[in-house]
Design a protein around this motif. Structure first.
Motif, PDB file in Angstrom:
ATOM      1  N   UNK A  71      13.172  29.146  49.067  1.00 31.53           N
ATOM      2  CA  UNK A  71      12.434  29.744  47.963  1.00 31.53           C
ATOM      3  C   UNK A  71      11.947  31.140  48.276  1.00 31.53           C
ATOM      4  N   UNK A  72      11.552  31.369  49.530  1.00 30.87           N
ATOM      5  CA  UNK A  72      11.096  32.702  49.938  1.00 30.87           C
ATOM      6  C   UNK A  72      12.224  33.710  49.787  1.00 30.87           C
TER       7      UNK A  72
ATOM      8  N   UNK B 186      15.236  37.957  52.775  1.00 32.63           N
ATOM      9  CA  UNK B 186      15.134  38.068  51.327  1.00 32.63           C
ATOM     10  C   UNK B 186      14.932  39.494  50.873  1.00 32.63           C
ATOM     11  N   UNK B 187      14.046  40.215  51.583  1.00 30.00           N
ATOM     12  CA  UNK B 187      13.788  41.615  51.232  1.00 30.00           C
ATOM     13  C   UNK B 187      15.038  42.463  51.408  1.00 30.00           C
ATOM     14  N   UNK B 188      15.745  42.260  52.522  1.00 26.73           N
ATOM     15  CA  UNK B 188      16.951  43.039  52.777  1.00 26.73           C
ATOM     16  C   UNK B 188      18.083  42.627  51.847  1.00 26.73           C
ATOM     17  N   UNK B 189      18.130  41.341  51.486  1.00 25.13           N
ATOM     18  CA  UNK B 189      19.154  40.881  50.547  1.00 25.13           C
ATOM     19  C   UNK B 189      18.982  41.531  49.182  1.00 25.13           C
TER      20      UNK B 189
ATOM     21  N   UNK C 106      20.582  45.983  45.375  1.00 25.93           N
ATOM     22  CA  UNK C 106      20.284  47.177  44.586  1.00 25.93           C
ATOM     23  C   UNK C 106      21.122  48.363  45.055  1.00 25.93           C
ATOM     24  N   UNK C 107      21.279  48.496  46.372  1.00 24.38           N
ATOM     25  CA  UNK C 107      22.096  49.581  46.936  1.00 24.38           C
ATOM     26  C   UNK C 107      23.542  49.455  46.470  1.00 24.38           C
ATOM     27  N   UNK C 108      24.059  48.235  46.483  1.00 21.69           N
ATOM     28  CA  UNK C 108      25.436  47.993  46.051  1.00 21.69           C
ATOM     29  C   UNK C 108      25.623  48.348  44.585  1.00 21.69           C
TER      30      UNK C 108
ATOM     31  N   UNK D 204      14.502  38.256  46.865  1.00 24.74           N
ATOM     32  CA  UNK D 204      15.687  38.934  46.329  1.00 24.74           C
ATOM     33  C   UNK D 204      15.436  39.307  44.872  1.00 24.74           C
ATOM     34  N   UNK D 205      14.905  38.360  44.102  1.00 21.62           N
ATOM     35  CA  UNK D 205      14.600  38.635  42.703  1.00 21.62           C
ATOM     36  C   UNK D 205      13.565  39.728  42.544  1.00 21.62           C
TER      37      UNK D 205
END
Length: 203
Positions: A16-17, A60-63, A68-70, A22-23
């Motif tokens: 869940x984290x 999650x933060x990096x995902x 967004x970068x992609x 990511x969201x």
């Protein structure tokens, strides 16, 4: 809050984290800082382990920021202007973030996690400005580690006042966030001026 942090963490734990962050990073209305603070509280309660919780928070933060970068790399600025408002990325935020990025560049990738609104846009801007993912990843990872560690630690430290922490996020975010941004920007500007002065002295 429209997003029930407590329910989500209690029912989905580490998975869940990752999903929530990511969201949140791509612009969905998820209270990222309070989510991380609640993770710290849950660790204090013994329902999650500290190191795995910290690692999945960074994941999650990096995902989210990598996604967004992609999107920024593949679809560019027109996509962001057209569909950004649906993800809480307004024209005003885009303009402010663009000005900050032009002045601070890579440094903003490190501190952007601490600036709501900016962190949702910075990855798009980095891609649009031609950053390689390797360069983007290095700076963004540094920021993600600092951000996740800070708020999970706060949740653990103030575990007995978690309701007070939530109220503070709700009532004082409009004051605290600009103040934090100002402090961070002053630190960076002072560092850049000192660095430029040192280089001039050595020439």
């Amino acid at each position: 809050m429209s997003f029930n942090v407590q329910y989500f963490i209690e029912h989905f734990a580490y998975f869940g984290i990752v999903i929530a962050l990511i969201g949140g990073m791509i612009g969905l209305p998820i209270p990222d800082e309070f989510l991380l603070t609640y993770v710290g509280y849950t660790v204090y309660q013994g329902n999650l382990l500290l190191i795995p919780a910290l690692l999945v928070a960074i994941l999650g933060a990096m995902g989210g920021i990598s996604l967004s970068f992609l999107l920024g790399h593949k679809l560019g600025l027109p996509f962001l202007k057209k569909f950004g408002p649906k993800f809480n990325i307004t024209e005003k935020r885009l303009h402010v973030s663009g000005k900050l990025f032009s002045k601070l560049g890579s440094y903003l990738l490190v501190i952007c996690f601490f600036i709501p609104g900016v962190r949702h846009i910075i990855a798009y801007l980095a891609a649009i400005h031609g950053y390689s993912y390797k360069k983007f990843f290095f700076y963004a990872l540094s920021g993600a580690i600092a951000w996740a560690t800070t708020f999970i630690s706060l949740g653990h430290l103030f575990a007995n006042q978690i309701k007070l922490v939530e109220d503070c996020f709700i009532k004082y975010s409009m004051i605290a966030v600009p103040l934090l941004c100002g402090i961070l920007l002053c630190v960076i500007v002072a560092y850049l001026i000192r660095r430029k002065w040192s280089l001039n002295q050595n020439m």
